[in-house]
Enzyme design. Structure first.
Site, PDB file in Angstrom:
ATOM      1  N   ASP A   9      28.945  87.259 -48.776  1.00 25.11           N
ATOM      2  CA  ASP A   9      29.722  88.148 -48.692  1.00 25.11           C
ATOM      3  C   ASP A   9      28.906  89.192 -50.228  1.00 25.11           C
ATOM      4  OD1 ASP A   9      32.116  90.548 -48.425  1.00 25.11           O
ATOM      5  OD2 ASP A   9      32.565  89.752 -50.685  1.00 25.11           O
ATOM      6  N   ASP A  11      30.562  92.282 -52.091  1.00 25.72           N
ATOM      7  CA  ASP A  11      31.253  93.561 -52.262  1.00 25.72           C
ATOM      8  C   ASP A  11      32.758  92.787 -53.193  1.00 25.72           C
ATOM      9  OD1 ASP A  11      30.426  96.071 -52.723  1.00 25.72           O
ATOM     10  OD2 ASP A  11      31.129  96.187 -50.257  1.00 25.72           O
TER      11      ASP A  11
HETATM   12  C1  XBP Z   1      34.441  94.739 -48.888  1.00 28.31           C
HETATM   13  C2  XBP Z   1      34.375  96.450 -48.459  1.00 28.31           C
HETATM   14  C3  XBP Z   1      33.683  97.383 -47.512  1.00 28.31           C
HETATM   15  C4  XBP Z   1      34.086  98.459 -49.154  1.00 28.31           C
HETATM   16  C5  XBP Z   1      33.354  99.698 -49.052  1.00 28.31           C
HETATM   17  O1  XBP Z   1      33.296  94.586 -48.164  1.00 28.31           O
HETATM   18  O2  XBP Z   1      35.877  96.526 -47.971  1.00 28.31           O
HETATM   19  O3  XBP Z   1      34.655  97.954 -47.501  1.00 28.31           O
HETATM   20  O4  XBP Z   1      34.866  98.711 -50.050  1.00 28.31           O
HETATM   21  O5  XBP Z   1      32.124  99.917 -47.924  1.00 28.31           O
HETATM   22  P1  XBP Z   1      32.726  93.116 -48.027  1.00 28.31           P
HETATM   23  P2  XBP Z   1      32.261 101.438 -47.021  1.00 28.31           P
HETATM   24  O6  XBP Z   1      33.301  92.175 -49.485  1.00 28.31           O
HETATM   25  O7  XBP Z   1      32.542  92.424 -47.164  1.00 28.31           O
HETATM   26  O8  XBP Z   1      31.127  93.423 -49.114  1.00 28.31           O
HETATM   27  O9  XBP Z   1      32.819 102.568 -47.240  1.00 28.31           O
HETATM   28  O10 XBP Z   1      30.180 100.993 -47.271  1.00 28.31           O
HETATM   29  O11 XBP Z   1      32.412  99.888 -45.929  1.00 28.31           O
HETATM   30 MG    MG Z   2      34.681  90.965 -50.711  1.00 28.85          MG
END
Ligand code: XBP
Ligand code: MG
Length: 253
Positions: A9, A11
């Site tokens: 993953d 973020d």
């Molecule tokens: C985490 C999220 C993402 C970001 C925003 O994603 O929820 O939506 O907060 O990104 P992950 P965008 O943990 O799966 O990486 O604004 O580009 O959608």
């Molecule tokens: Mg995440």
């Protein structure tokens, strides 16, 4: 079964991008659009229940701004705000604002050395992934990942399993040959539903979430001399996560 690939993953797992990255970029987009909206740290934590930036904006408007008196359709506004937010996010990333979490760079290097393939399965936009990797590891690091499954390439975002299923498909591997690394309940639900054994490393926003089903829940991957804290599960005598440890975790029934 041999461990063939690690699916990361982005973020919250590779880097703590939410509070000081995505949140700040959303707020800059709001100000630029002349909106008096502000997503503080605590509110943003609640909004993270909805994964995906556009989906998060839609949820916020529905719940907090149901009677928006603008002559613009919410759909249009969402697209415009999200484009601006992505621009601000890329700007923040190019400034090298956010480092990788402890142990991430080391683990990526070990996996590459030992021929364990790397993939990304994330809700965020592809551009954001490239920007984070380039800013932290250099542009060439994007090529370390055989697959970058991101954003709108699947119809349903996490907690649906779609993005992991897509990544496995592109890798040409089965779920039982891979291990996922996640930081959130939505992410874990997604990876588990795709059939992946999953290691969770929490962060400030996710520490108190329910991680039932995870192989192990840790505070971080850790580094030699600055190890992890075990939040759930059994890490044996390990103090930080390396590839040998992941192989042991993967082999556990
Ligand atoms: C985490 C999220 C993402 C970001 C925003 O994603 O929820 O939506 O907060 O990104 P992950 P965008 O943990 O799966 O990486 O604004 O580009 O959608
Ligand atoms: Mg995440």
């Amino acid at each position: 079964m041999t461990l063939r690939a690690l699916l990361f993953d982005v973020d919250g797992t590779l880097a703590d991008t939410e509070r000081d990255g995505h949140r700040v970029a959303f707020n800059r987009a709001f100000a630029e659009a002349g909106l008096d909206w502000h997503w503080g740290e605590a509110l943003y934590g609640k909004l993270l229940k909805v994964s995906g930036g556009k989906e998060r904006l839609r949820h916020y408007i529905k719940k907090w701004k149901p009677r928006m008196d603008r002559d613009i359709e919410p759909d249009e506004l969402i697209v415009e705000l999200h484009q601006a937010k992505t621009r601000h996010y890329l700007e923040l990333m190019s400034g090298g604002l956010i480092p990788l979490r402890p142990g991430v760079e080391r683990l990526l290097a070990e996996a590459r050395e030992e021929g364990v393939r790397l993939a990304i399965a994330t809700t965020t936009a592809p551009k954001n992934v490239t920007a984070l990797l380039s800013a932290t590891l250099g542009e060439h690091s994007v090529g370390w990942f055989d697959v970058i499954a991101a954003g709108d390439c699947v119809p349903r975002k996490k907690p649906a399993p779609d993005i992991y299923i897509r990544a496995l498909d592109q890798l040409g591997l089965g779920a039982t040959e891979c291990l996922a690394l996640e930081d959130s309940d939505n992410g874990l639900e997604s990876s588990l539903a795709a059939g992946l054994k999953t290691l969770v490393t929490v962060n400030g926003y996710t520490a108190r979430q329910d991680f039932t089903g995870a192989a192990l829940v840790l505070s971080q991957l850790g580094e030699p001399g600055a190890g992890f804290e075990v939040l759930a599960g059994d890490a044996g005598s390990a103090t930080y996560v390396d590839l040998a440890f992941l192989r042991t975790l993967f082999a556990r029934r």
